[in-house]
Design a protein around this motif. Structure first.
Motif, PDB file in Angstrom:
ATOM      1  N   ARG A 195       0.832  -1.210   0.000  1.00  0.00           N
ATOM      2  CA  ARG A 195       0.000   0.000   0.000  1.00  0.00           C
ATOM      3  C   ARG A 195       0.866   1.260   0.000  1.00  0.00           C
ATOM      4  O   ARG A 195       0.568   2.223  -0.706  1.00  0.00           O
ATOM      5  CB  ARG A 195      -0.935  -0.028   1.207  1.00  0.00           C
ATOM      6  N   GLU A 196       1.949   1.256   0.760  1.00  0.00           N
ATOM      7  CA  GLU A 196       2.821   2.425   0.817  1.00  0.00           C
ATOM      8  C   GLU A 196       3.533   2.681  -0.503  1.00  0.00           C
ATOM      9  O   GLU A 196       3.879   3.832  -0.817  1.00  0.00           O
ATOM     10  CB  GLU A 196       3.859   2.230   1.934  1.00  0.00           C
ATOM     11  N   ALA A 197       3.758   1.617  -1.291  1.00  0.00           N
ATOM     12  CA  ALA A 197       4.472   1.755  -2.566  1.00  0.00           C
ATOM     13  C   ALA A 197       3.522   1.787  -3.756  1.00  0.00           C
ATOM     14  O   ALA A 197       3.949   1.652  -4.904  1.00  0.00           O
ATOM     15  CB  ALA A 197       5.449   0.589  -2.735  1.00  0.00           C
ATOM     16  N   SER A 198       2.247   2.019  -3.498  1.00  0.00           N
ATOM     17  CA  SER A 198       1.239   1.929  -4.568  1.00  0.00           C
ATOM     18  C   SER A 198       1.438   2.956  -5.671  1.00  0.00           C
ATOM     19  O   SER A 198       0.913   2.804  -6.775  1.00  0.00           O
ATOM     20  CB  SER A 198      -0.170   2.062  -3.984  1.00  0.00           C
ATOM     21  N   GLY A 199       2.214   3.999  -5.414  1.00  0.00           N
ATOM     22  CA  GLY A 199       2.467   4.999  -6.449  1.00  0.00           C
ATOM     23  C   GLY A 199       3.482   4.565  -7.480  1.00  0.00           C
ATOM     24  O   GLY A 199       3.638   5.213  -8.524  1.00  0.00           O
ATOM     25  N   SER A 200       4.166   3.468  -7.222  1.00  0.00           N
ATOM     26  CA  SER A 200       5.153   2.968  -8.181  1.00  0.00           C
ATOM     27  C   SER A 200       4.466   2.313  -9.370  1.00  0.00           C
ATOM     28  O   SER A 200       3.509   1.550  -9.201  1.00  0.00           O
ATOM     29  CB  SER A 200       6.068   1.946  -7.507  1.00  0.00           C
TER      30      SER A 200
END
Length: 237
Positions: A195-200
């Motif tokens: 969830r924290e890296a969902s912008g990748s």
């Protein structure tokens, strides 16, 4: 017969399909549980090969086993005892051989496509017919290719995906060893990271990762078998 020594850095990141390959090929092997404090041998000579699996830590972390592992890897390369590294294992091998390990531009988590280099070495390891495939990823760092190595796989979001040293040592950024149980376990424990890296652009959500397992894993096992079979031809049995 000398055994293959397999190193586990974390309980959830065991040998997976690599163990299945060794058993099916009737190759003796022994698991070293670094996560439980088991010792790293000083000498690679008694072993047919060395295998290093993944882990959530960085290859740059100075953990109790880091220096002994790097020393053992260098000893194996000197003795021509084949080494294979999966993700963290591939990063550790790169570091042992003098290459840099650093943060990748983006995290890769889930199913991503990689391409084979158009070289004779890549064809020797992957076959003449395999130009690209979808592999499993879960990493935030990347390795440089050691001076003594040659890249055989590249990716869009992480350029260096696999390299070979001396036509016998294989370092991989991607995870070809995955099983359904491993993927479910990682999704269960790594949901917050996803969830924290969902912008990748290289990260899939947990539902998508698990929904694609049935379609993706059989093809990935085929690739793993090619790489493992080629690596096993160099074992010091």
């Amino acid at each position: 017969m000398k055994p293959v020594l397999v190193f586990r850095h974390a309980r959830t990141e065991g040998p997976g399909h690599f163990a299945t390959f060794l058993d099916t090929s009737r190759l003796a092997w022994k698991l070293v549980k670094l996560d439980e404090g088991e010792a790293v041998p000083e000498d690679a000579g008694p072993y047919a090969g060395l295998a290093f699996m993944g882990g959530p830590m960085s290859a740059n972390d100075e953990l109790p086993w880091t220096r002994p592992v790097l020393s053992l890897m260098r000893d194996a390369v000197r003795r021509k005892v084949p080494v294979i590294g999966h993700c963290l294992g591939g990063q550790l091998l790169a570091r042992a051989l003098g290459a840099e390990v650093k943060a990748n531009a983006v995290k890769e988590i889930g199913w991503n496509r990689v391409e084979a280099e158009d070289t004779s070495l890549a064809r020797n390891w992957l076959g003449n017919d395999l130009r690209e495939f979808t592999t499993f990823q879960w990493h935030g760092e990347t390795f440089a290719i050691p001076e003594s190595g040659e890249r055989i796989l590249r990716g869009t979001h992480c350029r260096n995906q696999a390299y070979v040293v001396g036509d016998r040592h294989l370092g991989m950024q991607c995870h070809v060893e995955m099983t359904p149980e491993m993927i479910r376990s990682w999704c269960d424990t790594g949901g917050d990271e996803v969830r924290e890296a969902s912008g990748s652009p290289a990260v899939q959500d947990v539902a998508t990762i698990q929904a694609q397992m049935a379609e993706r894993l059989p093809a990935l096992r085929n690739v793993a078998e090619r790489l493992y079979t080629r690596w096993a031809t160099k074992l010091e049995t």
